[in-house]
Enzyme design. Structure first.
Site, PDB file in Angstrom:
ATOM      1  N   ASP A  16       0.814  -1.213   0.000  1.00  0.00           N
ATOM      2  CA  ASP A  16       0.000   0.000   0.000  1.00  0.00           C
ATOM      3  C   ASP A  16       0.849   1.265   0.000  1.00  0.00           C
ATOM      4  O   ASP A  16       0.625   2.189  -0.796  1.00  0.00           O
ATOM      5  CB  ASP A  16      -0.937   0.013   1.209  1.00  0.00           C
ATOM      6  CG  ASP A  16      -2.014  -1.061   1.134  1.00  0.00           C
ATOM      7  OD1 ASP A  16      -2.332  -1.501   0.018  1.00  0.00           O
ATOM      8  OD2 ASP A  16      -2.529  -1.467   2.192  1.00  0.00           O
ATOM      9  N   ARG A  98       0.479   3.701  17.016  1.00  0.00           N
ATOM     10  CA  ARG A  98       0.021   4.774  16.118  1.00  0.00           C
ATOM     11  C   ARG A  98       0.249   6.188  16.661  1.00  0.00           C
ATOM     12  O   ARG A  98       0.684   7.064  15.918  1.00  0.00           O
ATOM     13  CB  ARG A  98      -1.456   4.567  15.760  1.00  0.00           C
ATOM     14  CG  ARG A  98      -1.768   3.294  14.982  1.00  0.00           C
ATOM     15  CD  ARG A  98      -0.683   2.878  14.038  1.00  0.00           C
ATOM     16  NE  ARG A  98      -1.073   1.769  13.161  1.00  0.00           N
ATOM     17  CZ  ARG A  98      -0.221   0.889  12.678  1.00  0.00           C
ATOM     18  NH1 ARG A  98       1.064   0.960  13.012  1.00  0.00           N
ATOM     19  NH2 ARG A  98      -0.629  -0.065  11.860  1.00  0.00           N
ATOM     20  N   ASP A 127      -7.209   2.102  12.244  1.00  0.00           N
ATOM     21  CA  ASP A 127      -5.968   2.856  12.197  1.00  0.00           C
ATOM     22  C   ASP A 127      -6.128   4.233  11.557  1.00  0.00           C
ATOM     23  O   ASP A 127      -5.433   5.183  11.927  1.00  0.00           O
ATOM     24  CB  ASP A 127      -4.895   2.058  11.454  1.00  0.00           C
ATOM     25  CG  ASP A 127      -4.143   1.116  12.370  1.00  0.00           C
ATOM     26  OD1 ASP A 127      -4.259   1.270  13.596  1.00  0.00           O
ATOM     27  OD2 ASP A 127      -3.439   0.228  11.869  1.00  0.00           O
ATOM     28  N   SER A 179      -3.568 -10.246   6.073  1.00  0.00           N
ATOM     29  CA  SER A 179      -3.079  -8.895   6.360  1.00  0.00           C
ATOM     30  C   SER A 179      -2.443  -8.942   7.739  1.00  0.00           C
ATOM     31  O   SER A 179      -3.024  -9.473   8.687  1.00  0.00           O
ATOM     32  CB  SER A 179      -4.233  -7.888   6.341  1.00  0.00           C
ATOM     33  OG  SER A 179      -3.785  -6.618   6.772  1.00  0.00           O
TER      34      SER A 179
END
Length: 404
Positions: A16, A98, A127, A179
């Protein structure tokens, strides 16, 4: 479209974000600054290769930042001292990384005079919320770009085709089933056959932990030492935070400890089936909770469970930089001043069981707890206590009556 000249992208080197470098550069005609944070991810062959790939893909600058120590000390251990488990199960590994990554990216943006920050999160995950909310908390004026919410690609296969057409170096294939997101505190795994919650996770879904059936037939005992709620020793050996977590991940994995399979409530309103591997998180949280059971008074212990649940929600919802999270931190730090001592755990066939605990600040008093001859408890006071304690219920019962 607003004039944007520089964009700081959260860059992992995966499909990505590799595609995002090229896509952002073309769409905005902007300089792309790639930021990669080392928080202990698994499967990273070389950070030098990630840096090289970032430049090869079109980034003007690539930052490789080892933040493992800061991650463990300032984020993971804060969550541990709170006993943070989202919905009572998930140790919040991904969610914890994060806000740290966001803070570093805002610093890089300021240093480079960037107009925007960007991430590779999808439009249905948690996220995206964690990044966006953190960015705005730290710099309300910064522009935020989320290519996966707006670009033309609908599937990973389309991204792979785009990458091949543009000579973007990637490892992803159209056969990749899962994933994955990982750091020192755990691995999050989803997609593929896991999307059917009836399916048992296949063996290849797990990356760290051994199948409990294949683990040693004899248990392993460990003693973990804590100071002010933080783990500092394994079997009497002083260890730095990062090394301690890594060691427990290694040991726990060998005994199949740390597998979590749950259907959780995402912030965006959908239920999602996730599996996690978190050996160190499971071992340390279990040990820490048991040490608190011995060192915190009843009212603080019970109230802290409420605080823990709220803290876990705030973290999962991306509100690390909220005033409430900061205030909870202050409360938790106060509770940890006497959470000192040792906890003995037994690892066996996928289970972590606390089998012993001791502390110089223990509120457990043998002479009060024992039924032996050393019993010092005043049994004669019990009857009066029970009468007073139950008086409101007795009065209510007398007014209500047996047939009302």
């Amino acid at each position: 479209m607003k004039d944007i000249n520089k964009i700081v992208l959260a860059y992992s080197g995966g499909l990505d974000t590799s595609v995002a470098i090229k896509w952002l550069k073309e769409k905005y005609n902007a300089e792309i600054i790639a930021y990669s944070a080392n928080v202990g991810q698994i499967g990273v062959e070389s950070w030098d290769l990630i840096e090289e790939k970032g430049y090869q893909t079109g980034a003007a600058k690539v930052y490789i930042d080892d933040v493992q120590e800061e991650f463990v000390k300032d984020y993971v251990f804060k969550a541990l001292k709170t006993n943070a488990l989202y919905e009572g199960k998930y140790p919040l590994a991904t969610a914890l990384s994060r806000p740290l990554i966001s803070k570093k990216m805002i610093d890089i943006a300021k240093e480079n005079g960037a107009d925007a920050v960007a991430h590779g999160c999808t439009g249905k995950g948690n996220d995206q919320v964690r990044f966006d909310v953190s960015f705005r908390a730290l710099n309300p004026e910064i522009d935020i770009i989320a290519p996966l919410r707006t670009w033309e690609f609908k599937t990973r296969n389309e991204e792979i085709d785009y990458a091949k057409a543009n000579d973007i170096p990637i490892k992803a294939t159209k056969d990749s089933p899962y994933s994955l997101d990982s750091n020192l505190w755990g691995i999050a795994i989803e997609c593929g056959v896991l999307e059917d919650p009836w399916n048992e996770p296949p063996a290849d879904a797990y990356y760290w932990t051994k199948d409990p059936a294949d683990t040693p037939d004899k248990p392993l005992y460990l003693t973990i030492g804590f100071e002010k709620g933080e783990p500092v020793q394994i079997d009497g050996k002083d260890m730095e935070p990062v090394n301690l977590v890594k060691e427990l991940n290694k040991i726990g994995s060998e005994y199949g400890v740390g597998r979590i399979d749950m259907v959780e409530n995402r912030l965006v309103g959908i239920k999602s089936r996730e599996i996690y591997e978190a050996p160190a998180a499971v071992i340390l949280t279990e040990a820490h909770q048991h040490l608190e059971d011995m060192t915190l008074d009843r009212e603080t212990s019970h109230y802290k469970r409420i605080i823990s649940e709220k803290f876990s929600e705030l973290l999962y919802y991306g509100l690390w930089f909220s005033p409430l999270r900061s205030a909870i931190d202050a409360f938790v730090e106060e509770t940890q001043q006497q959470v000192n001592g040792e906890v003995r755990v037994k690892l066996f066939k996928g289970q972590c069981t606390v089998v012993g605990r001791k502390s110089p600040y223990s509120l457990y008093q043998y002479d009060l707890a024992t039924y032996d001859t050393e019993d010092s408890f005043d049994h004669s006071s019990a009857e009066g206590f029970i009468k007073l304690w139950g008086l409101p219920t007795q009065v209510y019962g007398s007014v209500k009556g047996p047939n009302k």
